[in-house]
Every structure is written in C-alpha cells, then in structure tokens.
Design a protein around this motif. Structure first.
Motif: not given
Length: 389
Positions: A110-122
């Motif tokens: 949630e913190l990573a998403v809130a800060k717009g960090e590059a996180l790629v699932f699947e």
C-alpha cells in the motif's frame, strides 16, 4: 525501460529494499510473478525484532503495526512439567512485536502504491541476462507482451526456488544445508490465544508452539513427520494433541475453533555462499533459510536489504565497486549467527527420532541451566531479539 536496480520479488525483502533505495534517490523497479492478491494472502511468521520495527518506523510503514501489533516483553519455555518465562525486557531492555508478515506485506505494498513506485505484479517468464557483465538486463512478459528492463544491478529477493539464485551457475555457489527429520503442522484459527505471550513446548510427543496474530486470532503448531498428510488431521485431533503437549495449565486456557488455514511446513537450514555474482545480489530466502524456531527468517531478510541498500548507495555516491565487494561477507557473518541460534533452539525444543535417553537427559539439563543461570538466559534473550546490526 531503464532503471538503476531491478528487484526480483515483492515480498518484504524486495519491498523494503525498494523503499530504502527510493529514499536514497536510487530508482528501481520491483517485479513479482504472482498477483497482488496472492502475495497479500500468503501466511507467514509474525515475530518482528526491534531492529525491524525501528526500520519500518523510519520508512513510514509502521502506522498499522503500532496500532494492531502486539508488543511482547517475554516468552515461555515449557518442559518436563515446568514453565519458565524469559523476561526479554529485564534481560535485554528490549522487546519483540508480534505482527503477521501477511499484514506487513500489505502495508508495504500500500505504501509503494501510494507513492507511485514501480511495482509490477504478474510478471511472467522473468529471466536475468548479463549478470556477469556491466550491462545486465531483465526480460519478462506482462499481459502477453514481451518487456525488457536494462539496469545497473539486479537484486534477487525471490526465494530459494526463484529465478535469481538459479541464474548463477551452481559450480560457483557453495550450498550448506541441513534437512530436519520433521515438520510443523500449523493451524490458524479465529479464537483468542491461550496466553498473551508465546509458549515453546518440549513434550514427549514432540514440540508445540502457542502463538498468535492478534487478540482474536491464534496460530498454533505441533511437530510432526515431514510427510504428514493434512487429511489425517481433523481439527479435533489437532486440538487434542496440542492440549496434551501444552500441558494442563496452558491447555485449560485454549479456545477451540474451526481452522481457517492448515499446513505442514518441512524444516531445513540453508545458506548459499557467496550472496553476489557479478551484478546480481541475493537477499532473504534466495540466499538462506532458517527453521521457524526463533522467528529469524523475515528479520534476517530485513538485515540483508539494509546492508545491500547501504552497499548500492555507496556505489552511487563514489562510482566504484568497493562499496559492493563486502556485501556478501558482511551479510553472511550475521546470517550464520542466526542459523546457529535457530539450529540450537530447534535442537533444544524438538524431539529427534534417533535421540536416545542420554541425549534426552542432556536436553533437559540444558533447559534447566537456562532456567537457573541469568547469563545463559541473557544469551537466549539477546539472540531472540536479534543481534546488533
């Protein structure tokens, strides 16, 4: 796509490393082959060392932890009809915090998403290339489309069966491994825990652990054969055996209920050396596994990524490899101490199939020594809360 560090794996190790690097101004991308829902639902351990909690505070990821986590100032070891509490606060002036790894992972995502960090699932078919060159890169597929990330470094935080460790030629790695002749049968249930702190039990039938995830959710374990079949263990049979091993005092406070998760986890110790090859660095379960006794797995992974972030930060500040060269040696020095503690505590609390009466008497003598010597109890407590970084 171009980034400085490609991080493989979105467990706590990868997510914390990403946050540390971002805070240092080092751009990065996290790739995870599973879905976000799958990652956030994995059931894992939940005892956090004080150093781990302090780091999460620094990263701004501990708000819910402090609201819902359970500070523990001690734990109990039960054996031979006795119960001995070890007061962590008195022995070390510190404490641990019980907070499920599942919840921690959710907080970090949630913190990573809130800060717009590059996180790629699947991210499917992840492959590492050029790890022994100055220009490594990662390829993967997302929604059927081929993707490529060029980078300076790759951080493998994707576990012992992940692509990272398997991208290093096995001839270049030394594996140190011990397989234990038993596993843990674990049950998660929405019932109040039988005690407000953990109880480690050494019983004639085998080890048991009474732990919790919250004031209304309990996590219990019993030692079993690694080949045990879940279908042979009804909830009723599990509760019956657990109460026998806990002893009459703790059993009297057990609240039974339907299991919401049940699993058998084999126990092993594993260390892979070195933890770096070329531009690829291993961290967490990709480099080491510990038995869950003593709760070192997650905490060791956190230490790894602290060291790795410091090494990478040193590289980008000075633009030379000197800061990177010592990562493996530095991390392994702490890893082996934690491996030693987990091996020792497992041997102290479990029943081994080939143990004879002489070994059993030695086990009881050591437990008695821990109860009667403040120095011995302090050693146990210091290792339990985590050795200094």
């Amino acid at each position: 796509m171009r980034t400085s560090v490609a991080i493989i794996g979105a467990g706590p190790a990868g997510l914390i490393l990403s946050r540390l690097l971002t805070r240092a101004g080092i751009d990065n991308v996290v790739l995870e082959r599973r879905s976000r829902a799958y990652v956030e639902s994995r059931i894992r351990a939940g005892v956090l060392e004080p150093g781990t909690v302090r780091l999460l505070d620094e990263l701004g990821a501990a708000t819910r932890l402090h609201r819902e986590g359970l500070p523990h100032e001690g734990f109990t070891v039960a054996f031979d009809g006795r119960q001995q509490r070890f007061d962590l606060q008195a022995l070390t002036n510190d404490r641990v915090t019980v907070y499920g790894q599942t919840e921690l992972t959710r907080d970090l995502i949630e913190l990573a998403v809130a800060k717009g960090e590059a996180l790629v699932f699947e991210a499917d078919d992840v492959a590492l290339h050029g790890i022994d060159s100055d220009a490594p890169y990662v390829t993967y597929r997302k929604d059927g489309e081929a993707k490529r990330i060029d980078c300076d470094f790759i951080a493998g935080c994707d576990g012992s069966h992940g692509v990272s460790v398997n991208s290093i030629p096995s001839s270049l790695l030394q594996r140190y491994e011990r397989i234990y002749p038993f596993g843990w049968l674990g049950v998660l249930a929405d019932v109040p825990p039988c005690a407000h702190e953990l109880i480690y039990c050494n019983h004639a039938n085998g080890f048991a652990l009474a732990s919790m995830r919250s004031p209304t959710r309990s996590r219990y374990y019993i030692q079993c054969a690694a080949t045990e079949k879940l279908e042979d263990w009804s909830d009723e049979r599990f509760w019956d055996e657990l109460e026998v091993r806990l002893g009459p005092d703790a059993a009297a406070t057990v609240t039974r209920g339907p299991s919401i998760e049940k699993s058998v986890a084999p126990l092993r110790s594993l260390v892979i050396e070195p933890m770096q090859h070329g531009r690829l660095f291993l961290a967490g379960d990709a480099a080491h596994i510990v038995p869950p006794t003593g709760a070192k797995g997650l905490n060791l992974a956190v230490t790894d990524v602290i060291y790795l972030a410091e090494a990478l930060n040193g590289f980008y500040r000075n633009r030379n490899d000197a800061a990177l060269a010592g990562y493996s040696q530095r991390a392994l020095a702490r890893i082996w101490k934690a491996e030693r503690f987990s091996w020792w505590f497992t041997g102290l609390t479990h029943r081994f199939p080939d143990a004879d009466p002489f070994q059993r008497r030695l086990q009881l003598a050591e437990l008695d020594y821990l109860c009667s010597s403040r120095a011995a109890a302090t050693t146990l407590a210091e290792n339990y809360i985590g050795l200094p970084l």
